[in-house]
Design an enzyme around this catalytic site. Structure first.
Site, PDB file in Angstrom:
ATOM      1  N   ASP A  39       0.837  -1.202   0.000  1.00  0.00           N
ATOM      2  CA  ASP A  39       0.000   0.000   0.000  1.00  0.00           C
ATOM      3  C   ASP A  39       0.876   1.258   0.000  1.00  0.00           C
ATOM      4  O   ASP A  39       2.104   1.171   0.022  1.00  0.00           O
ATOM      5  CB  ASP A  39      -0.944  -0.012   1.207  1.00  0.00           C
ATOM      6  CG  ASP A  39      -0.203  -0.311   2.507  1.00  0.00           C
ATOM      7  OD1 ASP A  39       0.929   0.187   2.668  1.00  0.00           O
ATOM      8  OD2 ASP A  39      -0.746  -1.069   3.346  1.00  0.00           O
ATOM      9  N   ASP A 207      -1.192   3.163 -19.967  1.00  0.00           N
ATOM     10  CA  ASP A 207      -1.457   1.772 -20.305  1.00  0.00           C
ATOM     11  C   ASP A 207      -1.997   1.659 -21.732  1.00  0.00           C
ATOM     12  O   ASP A 207      -2.853   2.455 -22.142  1.00  0.00           O
ATOM     13  CB  ASP A 207      -2.485   1.224 -19.301  1.00  0.00           C
ATOM     14  CG  ASP A 207      -2.628  -0.282 -19.372  1.00  0.00           C
ATOM     15  OD1 ASP A 207      -1.623  -0.979 -19.217  1.00  0.00           O
ATOM     16  OD2 ASP A 207      -3.769  -0.757 -19.575  1.00  0.00           O
ATOM     17  N   GLU A 268       2.853   2.817 -23.076  1.00  0.00           N
ATOM     18  CA  GLU A 268       3.114   1.421 -23.441  1.00  0.00           C
ATOM     19  C   GLU A 268       2.756   1.266 -24.911  1.00  0.00           C
ATOM     20  O   GLU A 268       1.588   1.363 -25.279  1.00  0.00           O
ATOM     21  CB  GLU A 268       2.240   0.503 -22.574  1.00  0.00           C
ATOM     22  CG  GLU A 268       2.431  -0.954 -22.889  1.00  0.00           C
ATOM     23  CD  GLU A 268       1.341  -1.851 -22.292  1.00  0.00           C
ATOM     24  OE1 GLU A 268       1.630  -3.024 -22.059  1.00  0.00           O
ATOM     25  OE2 GLU A 268       0.207  -1.385 -22.090  1.00  0.00           O
TER      26      GLU A 268
HETATM   27  C1  GLC Z   1      -0.974  -3.520 -20.022  1.00  0.00           C
HETATM   28  C2  GLC Z   1      -0.524  -3.780 -18.609  1.00  0.00           C
HETATM   29  C3  GLC Z   1      -1.013  -5.133 -18.192  1.00  0.00           C
HETATM   30  C4  GLC Z   1      -2.519  -5.153 -18.274  1.00  0.00           C
HETATM   31  C5  GLC Z   1      -3.004  -4.710 -19.648  1.00  0.00           C
HETATM   32  C6  GLC Z   1      -4.477  -4.409 -19.642  1.00  0.00           C
HETATM   33  O1  GLC Z   1      -0.409  -4.382 -20.925  1.00  0.00           O
HETATM   34  O2  GLC Z   1       0.859  -3.657 -18.510  1.00  0.00           O
HETATM   35  O3  GLC Z   1      -0.582  -5.490 -16.912  1.00  0.00           O
HETATM   36  O4  GLC Z   1      -2.970  -6.440 -17.999  1.00  0.00           O
HETATM   37  O5  GLC Z   1      -2.375  -3.558 -20.087  1.00  0.00           O
HETATM   38  O6  GLC Z   1      -4.745  -3.223 -18.960  1.00  0.00           O
HETATM   39 CA    CA Z   2      -1.729  -3.103   3.327  1.00  0.00          CA
END
Ligand code: GLC
Ligand code: CA
Length: 531
Positions: A39, A207, A268
């Protein structure tokens, strides 16, 4: 050749260009309240460890209220903290403490999809004509799914609603994809970004930044995604890398730049074509665009060398720094993938020498291997959706070992949410801290040298391959502390190379140079002054 650019220009280069960023898997980093789950309180208490490691920034995996279907990547409320992790005030406190230690804080934002429990999706389920329904991809009821699109976690990318409609989810059915052609989606994310930026957050990891938009006529993909590829290619042409997505990154960049102290974005971008990845990092788009070819390369000198050379060119073309990454929360740990801690250490030295930014994944600095997770303890939807054919990502998400003799290796007073292997205490931070040969020591030394020497991490690089050996010649952009060469011998047999003196070696048993020659042991890297 004389470099004519004034030194001040480089001194004022934005912090992110050659930053070392440390990725914290929030659930597994440190537990502050003794419930077995990492956390914000735990992370806050461990910040001095990160400052001592020498990293510039920490990126925290999703902390939002979530449905828990995909490790937090299924968000229910984008401006709230999951009570398991703390409160918004805890985030504010984390930022304050981090800034006082000279560390920046990046959060993780998930714009491609929400949770199926998000109020928008719930409203969309209840009423097909609601404005919320237009914020997702629904198709009319039919026998067969609307097209051949596949979920990246296995199975079709379409599931049915109780009233028979289809909705799109490129990941699990609990992660419905948003429709970015809808203006209220765009506006709502602006609001989310501002909310966290105003709190003091320094930026976001974005993401699935190569996603968001889909083919407007829902045409079939020309192929089926295979998880063994470097990233997505033409087989995913209808579901990834649509040209409109760049408009969103320009919009977000302008928002970042509107702050006195500009915010930063790292996306990403899991695309196979590195020139395509580079386009996401054009000067008015994302600051960094992750390329994953190095991450996905086997222990093979020619594949490493080709990837590095191609990535350097692709990012140079757009004037962006190359972000390097060897491990993350989606990939088996380097030690296990490459076959030994010795190799993982050599790869780390290579990565930390390269110009650009380096992303470390929590625990790699301890040389953690991929853990065996009993099936009964697994959490990753990839395991379940592939019916156990793919092990999933739990093995790289095991809670960190801090103190060897404390319960649960100092991670928590309670049983951790994923089981730690029996040998975890041997990797604990307190075991490595005073050990000169430890992997933690190597990372600390490498990061410190990288800061001190302008040829490391931000210089100009030339990559040469000779058999199993890669040579990276690094020259400072600011004139002269002298060039450095990073050598890595990815074969088993020793090789002899020219070297001045060695600044750092990845293997403790690496012999020093004599008479300008260095015998480089197998699976070893060195940083040496060039000859
Ligand atoms: C990206 C993240 C991964 C996640 C996916 C869906 O690839 O790194 O952990 O499962 O997106 O959000
Ligand atoms: Ca905790």
């Amino acid at each position: 050749m004389q470099d004519t650019r004034p030194v001040e220009h480089v001194a004022r280069a934005p912090w992110w260009r050659d930053a070392v960023v440390y990725q914290v898997y929030l659930r597994s980093f440190a537990d502050g309240n003794g419930d077995g789950v990492g956390d914000f309180a735990g992370l806050r208490a461990r910040l001095p460890y990160l400052a001592e490691l020498g990293v510039d920034a920490v990126w925290v995996t999703p902390h939002y209220v979530s449905g828990g279907a995909d490790g937090g990547y299924d968000v229910i409320d984008y401006t709230a903290v999951d009570p398991e992790y703390g409160t918004v005030e805890d985030v504010r406190g984390l930022i304050e403490d981090a800034h006082a230690l000279g560390l920046r804080v990046l959060l993780d934002i998930v714009p491609n999809h929400t949770s199926d429990q998000h109020p928008w999706f719930q409203a969309a389920l209840a009423d097909p004509d609601s404005p919320e329904a237009a914020r997702y991809h629904f198709r009319p009821a039919s026998e067969e799914p609307p097209n051949n699109w596949q979920s990246m976690f296995g199975g079709p990318a379409w599931s049915r609603t109780p009233d028979g409609r289809w909705y799109l989810h490129l990941f699990t059915p609990q992660q419905p994809d948003l429709n970015w052609d809808d203006a209220s989606v765009v506006a709502d994310f602006d609001r989310t970004l501002r909310f966290w930026f105003d709190l003091g957050v320094d930026g976001f990891r974005v993401d699935v930044a190569y996603g968001l938009f889909k083919d407007p006529s829902y045409r079939d993909n020309p192929g089926i995604y295979s998880p063994t590829l470097f990233g997505h290619g033409p087989e995913q042409a209808m579901t990834t890398n649509q040209p409109q997505v760049h408009e969103i990154w320009r919009r977000w960049r302008a928002l970042c730049d509107s702050y006195d102290e500009p915010k930063m974005l790292v996306g990403e971008v899991s695309l196979a074509d590195l020139d395509e990845v580079g386009r996401y990092a054009r000067p008015d788009e994302l600051h960094h665009a992750f390329q994953f070819r190095l991450l996905k390369s086997d222990w093979d000198a020619s594949s490493f060398a080709d990837t590095i050379a191609e990535a350097l060119t692709a990012f140079e073309t757009v004037g962006a720094p190359a972000p390097w990454v060897l491990g993350n929360h989606d990939k088996a740990r380097q030690v296990t993938r490459y076959g030994s801690e010795r190799r993982a250490r050599a790869a780390a030295l290579l990565m930390l020498a390269l110009p650009g930014s380096a992303y470390l994944y929590a625990g790699e600095e301890l040389g953690l291997p991929e853990a065996d997770v009993p099936d009964a303890a697994r959490r990753d939807p990839i395991f379940f959706r592939s019916h156990g054919r793919r092990p999933g990502r739990d093995g790289c998400r095991i809670p960190m070992p801090w103190e060897a003799t404390d319960p649960n290796a100092g991670f928590s007073t309670a049983t951790p949410w994923l089981p730690q292997p029996a040998d975890w205490p041997a990797y604990a931070v307190d075991q490595q801290e005073s050990d000169l040969t430890a992997t933690l020591t190597l990372y600390r030394q490498a990061i410190m040298l990288r800061k001190l020497h302008p040829a490391l991490g931000s210089g100009l690089a030339a990559v040469t391959l000779d058999g199993n050996v890669i040579r990276v010649d690094l020259v400072a952009r600011t004139g002269d502390p002298g060039p450095i060469t990073c050598w890595i011998n990815m074969g088993a047999a020793p090789v002899t190379v020219p070297a001045g003196h060695v600044l750092l070696a990845s293997a403790p048993d690496q012999p020093g140079p004599s008479g300008g020659r260095l015998t480089l042991s197998g699976d070893t890297a060195v940083w040496a002054t060039s000859l």
